[in-house]
Write an enzyme that holds these catalytic residues in place. Structure first.
Site, PDB file in Angstrom:
ATOM      1  N   LYS A  36       0.846  -1.195   0.000  1.00  0.00           N
ATOM      2  CA  LYS A  36       0.000   0.000   0.000  1.00  0.00           C
ATOM      3  C   LYS A  36       0.882   1.246   0.000  1.00  0.00           C
ATOM      4  CE  LYS A  36      -2.240   1.830   3.724  1.00  0.00           C
ATOM      5  NZ  LYS A  36      -2.454   3.285   3.812  1.00  0.00           N
ATOM      6  N   ASP A  63      -3.472   4.230  -2.271  1.00  0.00           N
ATOM      7  CA  ASP A  63      -4.472   4.687  -1.300  1.00  0.00           C
ATOM      8  C   ASP A  63      -4.429   6.212  -1.186  1.00  0.00           C
ATOM      9  OD1 ASP A  63      -6.313   4.756   0.778  1.00  0.00           O
ATOM     10  OD2 ASP A  63      -4.815   4.297   2.307  1.00  0.00           O
ATOM     11  N   LYS A  65      -7.267   8.195  -1.440  1.00  0.00           N
ATOM     12  CA  LYS A  65      -8.517   8.678  -0.834  1.00  0.00           C
ATOM     13  C   LYS A  65      -9.053   9.909  -1.573  1.00  0.00           C
ATOM     14  CE  LYS A  65      -7.503   6.900   3.826  1.00  0.00           C
ATOM     15  NZ  LYS A  65      -6.144   6.356   3.685  1.00  0.00           N
ATOM     16  N   HIS A  67     -11.345  12.689  -3.226  1.00  0.00           N
ATOM     17  CA  HIS A  67     -12.608  13.293  -2.766  1.00  0.00           C
ATOM     18  C   HIS A  67     -12.720  14.679  -3.386  1.00  0.00           C
ATOM     19  CE1 HIS A  67     -15.336  14.257   0.978  1.00  0.00           C
ATOM     20  NE2 HIS A  67     -15.936  14.469  -0.179  1.00  0.00           N
ATOM     21  N   ASP A  68     -13.579  14.803  -4.412  1.00  0.00           N
ATOM     22  CA  ASP A  68     -13.760  16.108  -5.072  1.00  0.00           C
ATOM     23  C   ASP A  68     -15.047  16.008  -5.887  1.00  0.00           C
ATOM     24  OD1 ASP A  68     -13.232  18.660  -6.366  1.00  0.00           O
ATOM     25  OD2 ASP A  68     -11.119  18.328  -5.911  1.00  0.00           O
ATOM     26  N   THR A 127     -11.044   6.301  11.017  1.00  0.00           N
ATOM     27  CA  THR A 127     -11.100   5.854  12.411  1.00  0.00           C
ATOM     28  C   THR A 127     -10.535   6.901  13.366  1.00  0.00           C
ATOM     29  OG1 THR A 127      -9.133   4.597  11.914  1.00  0.00           O
ATOM     30  CG2 THR A 127     -11.186   3.366  12.057  1.00  0.00           C
ATOM     31  N   ARG A 218       3.620  -1.563  10.331  1.00  0.00           N
ATOM     32  CA  ARG A 218       4.784  -1.655  11.223  1.00  0.00           C
ATOM     33  C   ARG A 218       5.134  -3.047  11.724  1.00  0.00           C
ATOM     34  NH1 ARG A 218       2.402   3.292  14.489  1.00  0.00           N
ATOM     35  NH2 ARG A 218       0.562   2.241  13.607  1.00  0.00           N
TER      36      ARG A 218
HETATM   37  O1  C5P Z   1       1.654   0.217  10.842  1.00  0.00           O
HETATM   38  P1  C5P Z   1       0.196  -0.138  10.782  1.00  0.00           P
HETATM   39  O2  C5P Z   1      -0.062  -1.615  10.591  1.00  0.00           O
HETATM   40  O3  C5P Z   1      -0.600   0.429  11.926  1.00  0.00           O
HETATM   41  O4  C5P Z   1      -0.278   0.584   9.435  1.00  0.00           O
HETATM   42  C1  C5P Z   1      -1.574   0.573   9.049  1.00  0.00           C
HETATM   43  C2  C5P Z   1      -1.753   1.339   7.767  1.00  0.00           C
HETATM   44  O5  C5P Z   1      -3.159   1.445   7.537  1.00  0.00           O
HETATM   45  C3  C5P Z   1      -1.223   2.766   7.768  1.00  0.00           C
HETATM   46  O6  C5P Z   1      -0.869   3.092   6.421  1.00  0.00           O
HETATM   47  C4  C5P Z   1      -2.411   3.570   8.227  1.00  0.00           C
HETATM   48  O7  C5P Z   1      -2.387   4.882   7.740  1.00  0.00           O
HETATM   49  C5  C5P Z   1      -3.562   2.793   7.588  1.00  0.00           C
HETATM   50  N1  C5P Z   1      -4.842   2.923   8.271  1.00  0.00           N
HETATM   51  C6  C5P Z   1      -5.032   2.591   9.598  1.00  0.00           C
HETATM   52  N2  C5P Z   1      -6.251   2.684  10.181  1.00  0.00           N
HETATM   53  C7  C5P Z   1      -7.264   3.104   9.480  1.00  0.00           C
HETATM   54  C8  C5P Z   1      -7.117   3.438   8.134  1.00  0.00           C
HETATM   55  C9  C5P Z   1      -5.876   3.329   7.563  1.00  0.00           C
HETATM   56  O8  C5P Z   1      -4.106   2.198  10.271  1.00  0.00           O
HETATM   57  N3  C5P Z   1      -8.444   3.148  10.059  1.00  0.00           N
END
Ligand code: C5P
Length: 244
Positions: A36, A63, A65, A67-68, A127, A218
């Site tokens: 991603k 990704d 996102k 929006h327009d 979220t 991560r």
């Molecule tokens: O490092 P981690 O597993 O937390 O990364 C999750 C990825 O998903 C990041 O790119 C974060 O911006 C994205 N994301 C998220 N929660 C959401 C929407 C997107 O963690 N609700």
């Protein structure tokens, strides 16, 4: 258990540096289903950065996102489809006409180029927003109810799926049926640090609840051995350890 031959893990490459992203893709080999790339990466590294990561050999979930107004989103989609993402995102809050325009533009552009069109996936409620934040912008619904409402609108518009949190996935799977794509972040393999993620599920739990793709950042990118971390997740899911 993942579908035979399908690795549902999309590794979030939350970096601005294309060299770092490419090195990670190479290190991961075929142990994830795709990567991603988000707004941060695209803002810093642009189209050339996306092309460099794609050349490193894994499918790209772009990704951004979008929006327009419908015309602008349709044109942006047409400009992005030649980068060959297998999936991209628009905000469902852009409304029915905007989502329809995005799907139609993806289809028309892919047809013109003779490639398969990317899956078009909707972002429902970020979220980072809670009840009060929604109220402040005039939405008198809980985040979960608003997400369900927007997922239903995405389905009507012909989007292929939505992004949702682990605690919404079972409800949205029931609402949208078996073929709707549900992309789920907030995933933590058992025994790894949740970091800033508050409501997490393990990869197996999220798949069992109805997820079709798992966004994991991560726990893979910051592992001492990212390839081993990705391989362990794929093995836990019974996914064939290769891209696809
Ligand atoms: O490092 P981690 O597993 O937390 O990364 C999750 C990825 O998903 C990041 O790119 C974060 O911006 C994205 N994301 C998220 N929660 C959401 C929407 C997107 O963690 N609700």
């Amino acid at each position: 258990m993942a579908k035979q031959g399908h690795n549902p893990v999309l590794c979030a490459l939350d970096t601005q540096d294309p060299d770092e992203a490419c090195a990670l893709v190479q290190a991961l080999g075929g142990r994830v289903g795709g990567v991603k790339l988000g707004l941060e990466f695209f803002s810093a590294a642009g189209r050339a950065g996306v092309e460099a990561v794609a050349a490193a050999g894994l499918p790209i979930f772009l990704d951004l996102k979008l929006h327009d107004i419908p015309n602008t989103v349709a044109r942006a989609v047409a400009a992005l489809v030649p980068l060959h993402p297998f999936m991209m995102t628009v905000h469902t809050a852009g409304g029915l006409a905007m989502m329809k325009a995005a799907v139609e533009s993806a289809r028309a552009t892919a047809d013109r180029l003779g490639i398969s069109r990317p899956q078009m996936v909707g972002v429902t409620v970020l979220t980072s927003l809670d009840d009060k934040d929604l109220n402040d912008i005039g939405v008198n619904a809980t985040p979960a109810d608003q997400a369900a409402r927007l997922a239903a609108l995405a389905l009507d518009a012909g989007l292929d799926g939505v992004v949702c949190s682990p605690h919404e996935v079972a409800r949205l799977r029931k609402l949208a049926g078996p073929s709707f794509t549900l992309v789920v972040p907030g995933i933590r393999p058992a025994g790894t640090a949740p970091g800033d993620q508050k409501r997490v599920m393990t990869p197996a739990e999220a798949l069992a609840a109805g997820a079709s793709h798992l966004v994991i950042g991560r726990p893979i990118t910051e592992a001492a051995d990212p390839a081993a971390a990705a391989g362990a997740i794929a093995a836990e899911l019974g996914a064939v350890p290769q891209a696809g």
